[in-house]
Design a protein around this motif. Sequence first.
Motif, PDB file in Angstrom:
ATOM      1  N   THR A 164     -12.757  65.803 -25.787  1.00 28.65           N
ATOM      2  CA  THR A 164     -12.500  65.256 -27.116  1.00 28.65           C
ATOM      3  C   THR A 164     -13.291  63.971 -27.332  1.00 28.65           C
ATOM      4  N   SER A 165     -13.305  63.101 -26.331  1.00 26.16           N
ATOM      5  CA  SER A 165     -14.077  61.860 -26.477  1.00 26.16           C
ATOM      6  C   SER A 165     -15.573  62.146 -26.503  1.00 26.16           C
ATOM      7  N   GLU A 166     -16.024  63.190 -25.790  1.00 26.34           N
ATOM      8  CA  GLU A 166     -17.428  63.590 -25.888  1.00 26.34           C
ATOM      9  C   GLU A 166     -17.779  63.986 -27.326  1.00 26.34           C
ATOM     10  N   ARG A 167     -16.898  64.775 -27.952  1.00 27.94           N
ATOM     11  CA  ARG A 167     -17.156  65.200 -29.328  1.00 27.94           C
ATOM     12  C   ARG A 167     -17.215  63.998 -30.265  1.00 27.94           C
ATOM     13  N   VAL A 168     -16.316  63.046 -30.062  1.00 31.13           N
ATOM     14  CA  VAL A 168     -16.270  61.878 -30.936  1.00 31.13           C
ATOM     15  C   VAL A 168     -17.549  61.059 -30.839  1.00 31.13           C
ATOM     16  N   VAL A 169     -18.004  60.766 -29.616  1.00 34.47           N
ATOM     17  CA  VAL A 169     -19.206  59.930 -29.499  1.00 34.47           C
ATOM     18  C   VAL A 169     -20.460  60.683 -29.925  1.00 34.47           C
ATOM     19  N   THR A 170     -20.449  62.003 -29.755  1.00 33.30           N
ATOM     20  CA  THR A 170     -21.586  62.790 -30.237  1.00 33.30           C
ATOM     21  C   THR A 170     -21.694  62.674 -31.752  1.00 33.30           C
ATOM     22  N   GLU A 171     -20.552  62.803 -32.434  1.00 29.97           N
ATOM     23  CA  GLU A 171     -20.555  62.677 -33.891  1.00 29.97           C
ATOM     24  C   GLU A 171     -20.849  61.242 -34.327  1.00 29.97           C
ATOM     25  N   LEU A 172     -20.378  60.282 -33.549  1.00 29.00           N
ATOM     26  CA  LEU A 172     -20.527  58.880 -33.919  1.00 29.00           C
ATOM     27  C   LEU A 172     -21.970  58.399 -33.774  1.00 29.00           C
ATOM     28  N   TYR A 173     -22.620  58.801 -32.673  1.00 27.82           N
ATOM     29  CA  TYR A 173     -23.936  58.259 -32.364  1.00 27.82           C
ATOM     30  C   TYR A 173     -25.057  59.298 -32.363  1.00 27.82           C
ATOM     31  N   GLY A 174     -24.708  60.580 -32.542  1.00 23.61           N
ATOM     32  CA  GLY A 174     -25.746  61.606 -32.510  1.00 23.61           C
ATOM     33  C   GLY A 174     -26.413  61.745 -31.155  1.00 23.61           C
ATOM     34  N   LEU A 175     -25.644  61.568 -30.088  1.00 27.32           N
ATOM     35  CA  LEU A 175     -26.219  61.619 -28.745  1.00 27.32           C
ATOM     36  C   LEU A 175     -26.494  63.058 -28.322  1.00 27.32           C
ATOM     37  N   PRO A 176     -27.596  63.282 -27.588  1.00 36.22           N
ATOM     38  CA  PRO A 176     -27.855  64.615 -27.035  1.00 36.22           C
ATOM     39  C   PRO A 176     -26.963  64.879 -25.825  1.00 36.22           C
ATOM     40  N   ASP A 177     -26.877  66.141 -25.418  1.00 41.15           N
ATOM     41  CA  ASP A 177     -26.042  66.504 -24.272  1.00 41.15           C
ATOM     42  C   ASP A 177     -26.410  65.706 -23.027  1.00 41.15           C
ATOM     43  N   GLU A 178     -27.709  65.452 -22.833  1.00 38.51           N
ATOM     44  CA  GLU A 178     -28.151  64.755 -21.628  1.00 38.51           C
ATOM     45  C   GLU A 178     -27.619  63.332 -21.539  1.00 38.51           C
ATOM     46  N   ALA A 179     -27.156  62.785 -22.673  1.00 41.98           N
ATOM     47  CA  ALA A 179     -26.640  61.414 -22.685  1.00 41.98           C
ATOM     48  C   ALA A 179     -25.154  61.359 -22.375  1.00 41.98           C
ATOM     49  N   LEU A 218     -24.616  52.487 -12.766  1.00 43.98           N
ATOM     50  CA  LEU A 218     -25.446  51.813 -13.766  1.00 43.98           C
ATOM     51  C   LEU A 218     -25.752  50.373 -13.367  1.00 43.98           C
ATOM     52  N   ARG A 219     -24.893  49.769 -12.572  1.00 38.42           N
ATOM     53  CA  ARG A 219     -25.189  48.424 -12.063  1.00 38.42           C
ATOM     54  C   ARG A 219     -26.460  48.441 -11.221  1.00 38.42           C
ATOM     55  N   ARG A 220     -26.639  49.523 -10.449  1.00 34.61           N
ATOM     56  CA  ARG A 220     -27.829  49.643  -9.591  1.00 34.61           C
ATOM     57  C   ARG A 220     -29.002  50.287 -10.323  1.00 34.61           C
ATOM     58  N   HIS A 221     -28.700  51.106 -11.338  1.00 34.76           N
ATOM     59  CA  HIS A 221     -29.739  51.835 -12.071  1.00 34.76           C
ATOM     60  C   HIS A 221     -29.471  51.676 -13.568  1.00 34.76           C
ATOM     61  N   PRO A 222     -29.706  50.489 -14.116  1.00 29.80           N
ATOM     62  CA  PRO A 222     -29.269  50.196 -15.484  1.00 29.80           C
ATOM     63  C   PRO A 222     -30.031  50.974 -16.552  1.00 29.80           C
ATOM     64  N   LEU A 223     -29.320  51.284 -17.615  1.00 33.13           N
ATOM     65  CA  LEU A 223     -29.870  51.784 -18.862  1.00 33.13           C
ATOM     66  C   LEU A 223     -29.478  50.797 -19.956  1.00 33.13           C
ATOM     67  N   PRO A 224     -30.218  50.726 -21.041  1.00 34.65           N
ATOM     68  CA  PRO A 224     -29.942  49.674 -22.033  1.00 34.65           C
ATOM     69  C   PRO A 224     -28.542  49.692 -22.627  1.00 34.65           C
ATOM     70  N   ARG A 225     -27.954  50.885 -22.834  1.00 32.59           N
ATOM     71  CA  ARG A 225     -26.680  50.901 -23.542  1.00 32.59           C
ATOM     72  C   ARG A 225     -25.741  51.938 -22.956  1.00 32.59           C
ATOM     73  N   LEU A 226     -24.468  51.548 -22.844  1.00 28.38           N
ATOM     74  CA  LEU A 226     -23.404  52.434 -22.381  1.00 28.38           C
ATOM     75  C   LEU A 226     -22.246  52.384 -23.354  1.00 28.38           C
ATOM     76  N   THR A 227     -21.794  53.552 -23.796  1.00 24.96           N
ATOM     77  CA  THR A 227     -20.533  53.662 -24.525  1.00 24.96           C
ATOM     78  C   THR A 227     -19.494  54.255 -23.589  1.00 24.96           C
ATOM     79  N   VAL A 228     -18.339  53.610 -23.493  1.00 15.11           N
ATOM     80  CA  VAL A 228     -17.207  54.153 -22.744  1.00 15.11           C
ATOM     81  C   VAL A 228     -16.203  54.661 -23.768  1.00 15.11           C
ATOM     82  N   ALA A 229     -15.828  55.932 -23.652  1.00 17.75           N
ATOM     83  CA  ALA A 229     -14.953  56.528 -24.652  1.00 17.75           C
ATOM     84  C   ALA A 229     -13.822  57.291 -23.976  1.00 17.75           C
ATOM     85  N   GLY A 230     -12.614  57.146 -24.535  1.00  9.67           N
ATOM     86  CA  GLY A 230     -11.477  57.870 -23.975  1.00  9.67           C
ATOM     87  C   GLY A 230     -10.200  57.567 -24.718  1.00  9.67           C
TER      88      GLY A 230
END
Length: 364
Positions: A219-234, A249-261
């Motif tokens: 459910t949270s996957e569906r919400v963030v997909t609709e919210l941000y238009g993220l692809p499955d790989e994200a 991510l602390r060791r291998h950072p990416l610019p942005r993380l959304t935590v959803a639940g």
Amino acid sequence: MTNGRSEQSGNLRYGWTTGACAVASVAAAYTALLTGDFPDPVEITLPKGHRPSFALGRERLDPDRATAGVVKDAGDDPDVTHGALVSATVSAAEPGGGVVFRAGPGVGTITKPGLPLPVGEPAINPVPRQLITEAVTEVAERHGGSGDVVVEISVDDGEELARHTWNPRLGIRGGLSILGTTGVVVPYSCSAWIDSIRRGVDVARAEGLSHVAGCTGSTSERVVTELYGLPDEALLDMGDFAGAVLKYLRRHPLPRLTVAGGIGKLSKLADGHLDLHSKRSQVNYALLARIVAEGGGGEDLAERVRGANTALDALHLCREEGVELGDLVAARARDVAEETLRGAQVSVDVVVIDRAGTIVGRTD
């Protein structure tokens, strides 16, 4: 240990990985190719000294190839591949070629970078490849073979089973991965899930994505997909393992993380818990009461929140009084996430939902 059965973990029985089953199948098939007879059961050696024996569920001997199969026993772990028939077909390769790996029916092929194997390779992971190569060498030395073979691994109904795994999202097409580092499946182990989270981050990085989402469920996957238009790989199927996402991510950072639940699980993160499973952390209603009071809710509301039955109950109590508990939880959860990241260059936002998938709280 016989028939692929091993010792207990408490009252739960250990099982064997697809990798261990593949090794046993290869050893049996190559032995039959060289001698004309299938060893049944077939014994193999695993990295930590286990020497399980596996009964064969499939045998076929042709003039130029041999096929053997083992039914996977995952013990008492709720593994999607429990009961699957893992088979190996072994045939002679060009002299000096060593072991050549191929994906048979039900075994996937790597189609995206970021995994431990190059694009185009069969999804037979490095440790199972090493163990299969060692098994081929042992059989060759015992029965006078060259050790130059083509090994094709297949899994009955593997393509359908793979739909219930991370493989499609990770870019593994056509079937399952042949996995395992020790060969042993520990009941209810979190290691495989955490490894999938790490591979998900690796794939996102290799795809050049700048924004990923750690989600507690579909459910949270569906919400963030609709919210941000993220692809499955994200989308990282975080489940209860918020700490695994944040630490990797602390060791291998990416610019942005959304935590959803959901409000319940993210209130645990807000309380500093990195494992959100109900057996290992609980909603802290005293904490919710405190952040309600700090958020201007008043002592009476704080006391009612302290006595709430569930986090959703507390959310409803606060909404009646015009206090957005979801926003307060989101802000505190983001603080914990940022503390866990320890200065890594990752921008974090948090999305809190209810059971219906309605957003009930967000950070800016």
